[in-house]
Design a protein around this motif. Structure first.
Motif, short mmCIF file in Angstrom:
data_model
loop_
_atom_site.label_atom_id
_atom_site.label_comp_id
_atom_site.label_asym_id
_atom_site.label_seq_id
_atom_site.Cartn_x
_atom_site.Cartn_y
_atom_site.Cartn_z
N ALA A 197 0.72 -1.20 -0.07
CA ALA A 197 0.07 -0.01 0.09
C ALA A 197 0.78 1.27 -0.11
O ALA A 197 0.53 2.18 -0.71
CB ALA A 197 -0.96 0.16 1.16
N MET A 198 1.91 1.23 0.72
CA MET A 198 2.88 2.29 0.75
C MET A 198 3.51 2.62 -0.45
O MET A 198 3.58 4.00 -0.77
CB MET A 198 4.04 2.18 2.01
CG MET A 198 3.26 2.45 3.46
SD MET A 198 2.48 3.97 3.59
CE MET A 198 3.72 5.08 2.98
N LEU A 199 3.87 1.58 -1.16
CA LEU A 199 4.49 1.95 -2.52
C LEU A 199 3.41 2.44 -3.48
O LEU A 199 3.96 3.19 -4.15
CB LEU A 199 4.73 0.41 -3.19
CG LEU A 199 5.99 -0.32 -2.32
CD1 LEU A 199 6.38 -1.63 -3.05
CD2 LEU A 199 7.31 0.54 -2.61
N LEU A 250 -6.76 -1.07 -6.11
CA LEU A 250 -6.23 -1.77 -4.93
C LEU A 250 -7.06 -2.29 -4.09
O LEU A 250 -7.05 -3.53 -3.70
CB LEU A 250 -5.54 -0.42 -4.00
CG LEU A 250 -4.85 -1.02 -2.84
CD1 LEU A 250 -3.51 -0.28 -2.31
CD2 LEU A 250 -5.74 -0.76 -1.67
N PHE A 251 -8.46 -1.89 -4.10
CA PHE A 251 -9.43 -2.44 -2.87
C PHE A 251 -10.05 -3.39 -3.74
O PHE A 251 -10.22 -4.32 -3.29
CB PHE A 251 -10.47 -1.16 -2.89
CG PHE A 251 -10.04 -0.32 -1.56
CD1 PHE A 251 -10.61 -0.75 -0.38
CD2 PHE A 251 -9.29 0.72 -1.86
CE1 PHE A 251 -9.99 0.22 0.75
CE2 PHE A 251 -9.00 1.43 -0.67
CZ PHE A 251 -9.31 1.12 0.48
N LEU A 252 -10.08 -3.37 -5.14
CA LEU A 252 -10.94 -4.64 -5.70
C LEU A 252 -10.23 -5.69 -6.32
O LEU A 252 -10.31 -6.73 -6.07
CB LEU A 252 -11.53 -4.14 -7.20
CG LEU A 252 -12.67 -3.01 -6.88
CD1 LEU A 252 -13.25 -2.24 -8.34
CD2 LEU A 252 -14.02 -3.51 -6.25
N ALA A 253 -8.76 -5.55 -6.58
CA ALA A 253 -7.92 -6.50 -6.84
C ALA A 253 -6.79 -6.97 -5.87
O ALA A 253 -6.63 -8.12 -5.85
CB ALA A 253 -7.27 -6.04 -8.21
N LEU A 254 -6.56 -6.07 -5.21
CA LEU A 254 -5.27 -6.66 -4.49
C LEU A 254 -5.60 -6.73 -2.92
O LEU A 254 -5.03 -7.62 -2.38
CB LEU A 254 -4.26 -5.15 -4.33
CG LEU A 254 -2.68 -5.25 -3.73
CD1 LEU A 254 -2.36 -6.31 -4.37
CD2 LEU A 254 -2.15 -4.05 -3.60
#
Length: 205
Positions: free
Chosen positions: A13-15, A126-130
């Motif tokens: 997430a930070m990346l 990010l929310f949907l795939a990661l």
């Protein structure tokens, strides 16, 4: 829920957070225009909170599991990033003082921030795939709760990073208009590049 999984998600997430994009441009632009960094960042966090609730409720899994819908969202998101980046590049934020009352301005900035983050393709992907990749149905917490925990980790990281970014922009870039334009256009260029990559990945697949 495994601490190692949370730590791994935080690192990824930070990346993504430190890569310039729509949130960067909005935070820097708000600070340069004399708006409250707290109002801007609060708006971003509320937008991500809404996305977290949607994903934790299971809607995210339905979207991610439907290739046509997921592809359409990605293409729309890529086009949005290119459009937003082009506008930001053409009209970079400059130091200014809001003419309206502080309370009214802060409300407007907060609402705009909610829209920026809720529609940010980088955050949506990010929310949907990661996010689901860091959950496990065999853990003690329900998957929806696990998604909520990871969402909170992401929001806390966003808040810390963008509050620092907004504060630095307000203190340093306001006194250096040329540097402010360079930073804003750098964020805009990153948005255009990310949007183009998203389109290329799905249109050329």
């Amino acid at each position: 829920m495994a601490v190692g999984s949370i730590a791994a998600f935080w690192g990824v997430a930070m990346l993504l957070i430190i890569v310039p994009g729509a949130d960067w441009a909005f935070t820097i632009g708000s600070s340069l225009r004399g708006h409250s960094a707290l109002a801007a960042v609060s708006g971003l966090i509320l937008g991500y909170a809404a996305v977290t609730v949607v994903v934790a409720a299971g809607v995210g899994a339905m979207v991610a599991g439907t290739p046509a819908v997921f592809t359409a969202l990605t293409i729309v998101g890529g086009l949005y990033l290119i459009w937003h980046g082009a506008r930001t590049f053409a009209h970079p934020a400059v130091a200014d003082t809001p003419a309206r009352s502080v309370a009214r301005t802060n409300r407007a900035v907060l609402v705009k921030g909610m829209g920026v983050s809720a529609l940010n393709p980088k955050g949506l992907l990010l929310f949907l795939a990661l996010l689901p990749q860091f959950t496990n149905p065999r853990w003690s917490l329900p998957v929806g709760v696990q998604l909520g925990v990871l969402g909170v980790v992401f929001m806390a990281s966003c808040a810390a990073f963008y509050l620092c970014l907004g504060s630095l922009a307000g203190k340093i870039l306001r006194a250096r208009p040329a540097a402010a334009r360079v930073m804003t256009r750098f964020s805009a260029t990153a948005m255009i590049a990310i949007g183009a990559l998203l389109l290329a990945e799905h249109l050329m697949a």
